[in-house]
Structure formats: C-alpha cells, structure tokens
Design a protein around this motif. Sequence first.
Motif, PDB file in Angstrom:
ATOM      1  N   LYS A  84      65.306  57.597  -6.809  1.00 15.26           N
ATOM      2  CA  LYS A  84      66.250  56.925  -7.712  1.00 15.26           C
ATOM      3  C   LYS A  84      66.587  55.535  -7.188  1.00 15.26           C
ATOM      4  O   LYS A  84      67.673  55.313  -6.638  1.00 15.26           O
ATOM      5  CB  LYS A  84      67.526  57.765  -7.859  1.00 15.26           C
ATOM      6  CG  LYS A  84      67.334  59.058  -8.631  1.00 15.26           C
ATOM      7  CD  LYS A  84      68.646  59.534  -9.218  1.00 15.26           C
ATOM      8  CE  LYS A  84      68.492  60.777 -10.070  1.00 15.26           C
ATOM      9  NZ  LYS A  84      67.735  60.584 -11.301  1.00 15.26           N
ATOM     10  N   PRO A  85      65.655  54.604  -7.373  1.00 14.29           N
ATOM     11  CA  PRO A  85      65.866  53.255  -6.811  1.00 14.29           C
ATOM     12  C   PRO A  85      67.094  52.554  -7.371  1.00 14.29           C
ATOM     13  O   PRO A  85      67.603  51.615  -6.758  1.00 14.29           O
ATOM     14  CB  PRO A  85      64.592  52.500  -7.209  1.00 14.29           C
ATOM     15  CG  PRO A  85      63.603  53.537  -7.592  1.00 14.29           C
ATOM     16  CD  PRO A  85      64.369  54.728  -8.072  1.00 14.29           C
ATOM     17  N   GLY A 192      67.369  45.067   0.675  1.00 12.81           N
ATOM     18  CA  GLY A 192      66.546  45.338   1.851  1.00 12.81           C
ATOM     19  C   GLY A 192      67.348  46.185   2.809  1.00 12.81           C
ATOM     20  O   GLY A 192      68.447  46.655   2.480  1.00 12.81           O
ATOM     21  N   PHE A 193      66.831  46.403   3.992  1.00 16.01           N
ATOM     22  CA  PHE A 193      67.542  47.261   4.948  1.00 16.01           C
ATOM     23  C   PHE A 193      68.618  46.462   5.680  1.00 16.01           C
ATOM     24  O   PHE A 193      68.320  45.468   6.342  1.00 16.01           O
ATOM     25  CB  PHE A 193      66.573  47.866   5.966  1.00 16.01           C
ATOM     26  CG  PHE A 193      67.217  48.956   6.785  1.00 16.01           C
ATOM     27  CD1 PHE A 193      67.219  50.263   6.350  1.00 16.01           C
ATOM     28  CD2 PHE A 193      67.847  48.651   7.982  1.00 16.01           C
ATOM     29  CE1 PHE A 193      67.840  51.270   7.094  1.00 16.01           C
ATOM     30  CE2 PHE A 193      68.474  49.651   8.731  1.00 16.01           C
ATOM     31  CZ  PHE A 193      68.465  50.954   8.281  1.00 16.01           C
ATOM     32  N   ALA A 254      62.943  39.468   2.226  1.00 18.99           N
ATOM     33  CA  ALA A 254      61.572  39.944   2.368  1.00 18.99           C
ATOM     34  C   ALA A 254      61.318  41.023   1.313  1.00 18.99           C
ATOM     35  O   ALA A 254      62.265  41.608   0.790  1.00 18.99           O
ATOM     36  CB  ALA A 254      61.377  40.515   3.778  1.00 18.99           C
ATOM     37  N   PRO A 255      60.047  41.318   0.999  1.00 20.82           N
ATOM     38  CA  PRO A 255      59.757  42.342  -0.005  1.00 20.82           C
ATOM     39  C   PRO A 255      60.440  43.663   0.326  1.00 20.82           C
ATOM     40  O   PRO A 255      60.424  44.095   1.483  1.00 20.82           O
ATOM     41  CB  PRO A 255      58.227  42.483   0.061  1.00 20.82           C
ATOM     42  CG  PRO A 255      57.752  41.184   0.617  1.00 20.82           C
ATOM     43  CD  PRO A 255      58.825  40.710   1.553  1.00 20.82           C
ATOM     44  N   GLU A 256      61.007  44.285  -0.695  1.00 19.88           N
ATOM     45  CA  GLU A 256      61.765  45.526  -0.494  1.00 19.88           C
ATOM     46  C   GLU A 256      60.865  46.717  -0.820  1.00 19.88           C
ATOM     47  O   GLU A 256      60.038  46.671  -1.747  1.00 19.88           O
ATOM     48  CB  GLU A 256      63.015  45.498  -1.392  1.00 19.88           C
ATOM     49  CG  GLU A 256      64.026  46.598  -1.105  1.00 19.88           C
ATOM     50  CD  GLU A 256      63.715  47.907  -1.768  1.00 19.88           C
ATOM     51  OE1 GLU A 256      63.899  48.959  -1.126  1.00 19.88           O
ATOM     52  OE2 GLU A 256      63.254  47.886  -2.933  1.00 19.88           O
ATOM     53  N   TYR A 257      61.033  47.786  -0.065  1.00 19.45           N
ATOM     54  CA  TYR A 257      60.082  48.900  -0.100  1.00 19.45           C
ATOM     55  C   TYR A 257      59.946  49.579  -1.464  1.00 19.45           C
ATOM     56  O   TYR A 257      58.829  49.810  -1.932  1.00 19.45           O
ATOM     57  CB  TYR A 257      60.487  49.935   0.954  1.00 19.45           C
ATOM     58  CG  TYR A 257      59.415  50.951   1.243  1.00 19.45           C
ATOM     59  CD1 TYR A 257      58.261  50.588   1.916  1.00 19.45           C
ATOM     60  CD2 TYR A 257      59.569  52.272   0.851  1.00 19.45           C
ATOM     61  CE1 TYR A 257      57.275  51.523   2.195  1.00 19.45           C
ATOM     62  CE2 TYR A 257      58.583  53.211   1.118  1.00 19.45           C
ATOM     63  CZ  TYR A 257      57.442  52.827   1.796  1.00 19.45           C
ATOM     64  OH  TYR A 257      56.472  53.764   2.065  1.00 19.45           O
ATOM     65  N   THR A 258      61.064  49.889  -2.115  1.00 17.05           N
ATOM     66  CA  THR A 258      60.933  50.627  -3.389  1.00 17.05           C
ATOM     67  C   THR A 258      60.313  49.737  -4.466  1.00 17.05           C
ATOM     68  O   THR A 258      59.635  50.233  -5.367  1.00 17.05           O
ATOM     69  CB  THR A 258      62.291  51.192  -3.884  1.00 17.05           C
ATOM     70  OG1 THR A 258      63.221  50.126  -4.022  1.00 17.05           O
ATOM     71  CG2 THR A 258      62.845  52.205  -2.920  1.00 17.05           C
TER      72      THR A 258
END
Lengths: 272, 69
Positions: A84-85, A192-193, A254-258
Amino acid sequence: MRKELEKYFRTEKLPHIWCPGCGHGILTGAVVRAIDNLKLDQGKICIVSGIGCSSRAPGYLNFNTLHTTHGRALAFATGIKLAKPELKVIVLTGDGDCAAIGGNHFIHACRRNIDITTVVFNNNIYGMTSGQYSPMTPQGAFATTAPYGNIDRSFDLCKLAQSAGATYVARGTVYHIPQLIKLIEKALLHKGFSLIDAISICPTYFGRKNKMSSPVRMMEFIKDACIPAKNAEKLTKEELAGKIVIGEFYEEFAPEYTEEYAKVIEKAREGK
Amino acid sequence: MMAEKTFSIHVNDRACKRCGICIAFCPKKVFSSENGKPVVTNLEACIKCKLCELRCPDYAIVVGGEENE
Ligand SMILES: Cc1ncc(C[n+]2csc(CCOP(=O)(O)OP(=O)(O)O)c2C)c(N)n1
Ligand code: SF4
Ligand code: SF4
Ligand code: SF4
Ligand SMILES: [Mg+2]
C-alpha cells in the motif's frame, strides 16, 4: 491532555506503562504533535514497531498500528509500504530493536531508500529487559551486562544510516522538543528513507546504572552534552568526545523504492 | 487584564507520575514541588513557551486556556 490531541491516542489505554520520567512518553508526544502540525490524514498512516519499551508506543496511538517481533519492524513496514504505497508508514523502534537484532533490516531499508520514516527511541540501553548494553551504549558507560564499564564502541546511527543510503538523517532529543518536532515533520514530508535518532532517557536502568537515577538528572545530562551540528563542524575528534551532536545531517533526493518497483510492474505488464 | 485572568496552567493530577521534569526545567520557575507533585505557584511569571507541556512524559499539562475560551 490538550483536547486537539486526544483523537490521536487510544485514551482508554492511558496512563501508559512507562516509568515516571521515561523519555519514551515525551518522544511519542513529539511524533503526535508533528503529525498534527502537518495535518496528515490519520487514516492513511500506519505506525509499526518491534519489541521493547519503546516499541509499545504504537499501542497507545489511534492509527493503523502493528506491533511486530523483535528487530523486525522495518521488515514488516517494508511489506506494508510495498502493498500500500499510498500509506505514510512510520516505524517507532528502540536502539536495541533497530541497531542490534534489527541492524541488518535497518541498513537495507536505508539502502533501498524506501519511503518510511523511522524514529529510533534511543535510550542507549535495553530498557525492557532490565538494562543490558546495546550497540548505542557509550563506551565506558555501565549496564547490567557491563558492570565494569562498556568496552564496546557505539554506533553513530546517523552516520551509519547515511552511508547505508538513507536520504534524510537527523538527531534530536527529549530535552530539545520544539526542534525535535520540526525534524520529525521534515522527515515525514521527505520522500525516501528518513531516520530520526531521537535521544531518549531511561532513568530506571541507564540512569540507575550511571548515577543519574532521577529523570531530572538525566535530562540535565542530555542538555549539557548536546551541541548543534553547525558548531560541531569546527571541533576536533577529541573535543567532540562525550558530546551528542544534534540537528540535521543529510538530505538528498533520490529514486524511491516503491516508485521504482511500480515501474517494474508496469514494464512487466507491457511485456517489455 | 482580562486575558491574564483567563490564562491558566492545568496539571492533571491523575495522569502525573511526579517525575519532576516540569518543575526543574520551566525557565521561569512557575511550578513548586509539593512532595513531588507540581503545583502552579508563580503563574504571573509564565511566558507561555509550553516547554512543560511538550516535555511532560504523561501529557498531564495543558498551558493556556484563553485561546480556547
Ligand atoms: C527474538 C527476541 N530476542 C530477545 C528478546 C528480548 N528483548 C525484548 S526487548 C529487548 C531489547 C529492547 O531494547 P530497545 O529496543 O532498546 O528498547 P527499550 O526497551 O530500551 O525501549 C530484548 C533483547 C525478544 N523479545 N525477542
Ligand atoms: S525501563 Fe527505561 S525505557 Fe522502559 S519504561 Fe522504564 S524508564 Fe522507560
Ligand atoms: S512533567 Fe508531567 S508527569 Fe512529570 S511531574 Fe510534571 S506534570 Fe507530572
Ligand atoms: S509555559 Fe513555559 S514558562 Fe510557562 S510554566 Fe510552562 S515551561 Fe514555565
Ligand atoms: Mg533502548
């Protein structure tokens, strides 16, 4: 409690189980106030924790919450975020939960830059299990399992997170609450994280073992040990010994994982 | 003058665990300790910084009332 904040708590579960003066109550209040200041949609937030005194926090909070197994909060949170992004996923964890048993999950969540905000309730000890040292216990400090003083060197969790790939990194404390609330807000807005190393106090175990058994004494210790990141830049390693550097350390887009994962799904569907 | 009258600091005695943080760190020494229990004894000195409320581990303090009234 202030009326406007009541909706964020499972008020029937209060008073919480934490000891008098436990910093975890202060930190939980800061997380709630950051969420309230941003007026985030309460139903679209999921708060996840592992095991420890700190990890009990979501049990008192009126959101979608998940209390998982020791060290695994980030693994569960990663699953939630991928499924569930659209949810804002927040991990509340302890220094033991995050940096000891959960250390591997932690570095890999950082590396993936998955959109999760992690607030580490860092009291430099295993509170729940009665005061064993953690990877965040300072060298020389005492613990149930370090009766002659801890010989291990501790992690700098912020440096660890940054080098592992986290894209927002900051440290605050239970003493400096207005600043901490602002840092949590920034972390929540960051895509992002994001890591907040939130310095907590455990008067009952860390305090008692280190001649600071009163909450007031522990707060004084933190107040005196802290210096702002800007001032720390000018100091040598020797001058920084025993200091807690607070503030913002790193921010990167930076590019986000989901989002990257969604692109993979898209490609697979198109059969490319 | 009226604003000063309606302004108050509320400590919820049932929620308070007597940790002493509010008493020790109020910059204006608004609280006194009555066997560990925080009592507002110097309300006039309060600068409404709300640090006591933000630092209370048990959400027992609410500073101000005037804006709610
Ligand atoms: C697999 C597993 N190993 C060990 C434990 C015992 N245990 C419970 S909490 C804890 C440490 C918690 O420390 P921390 O995350 O720093 O939380 P605190 O209580 O200090 O807030 C440990 C080792 C456990 N519950 N599960
Ligand atoms: S043992 Fe320490 S961390 Fe656990 S509730 Fe008590 S003061 Fe807080
Ligand atoms: S900070 Fe809160 S719990 Fe601690 S003494 Fe003050 S009112 Fe009571
Ligand atoms: S609001 Fe500030 S000045 Fe007023 S009682 Fe609280 S800490 Fe003291
Ligand atoms: Mg801990």
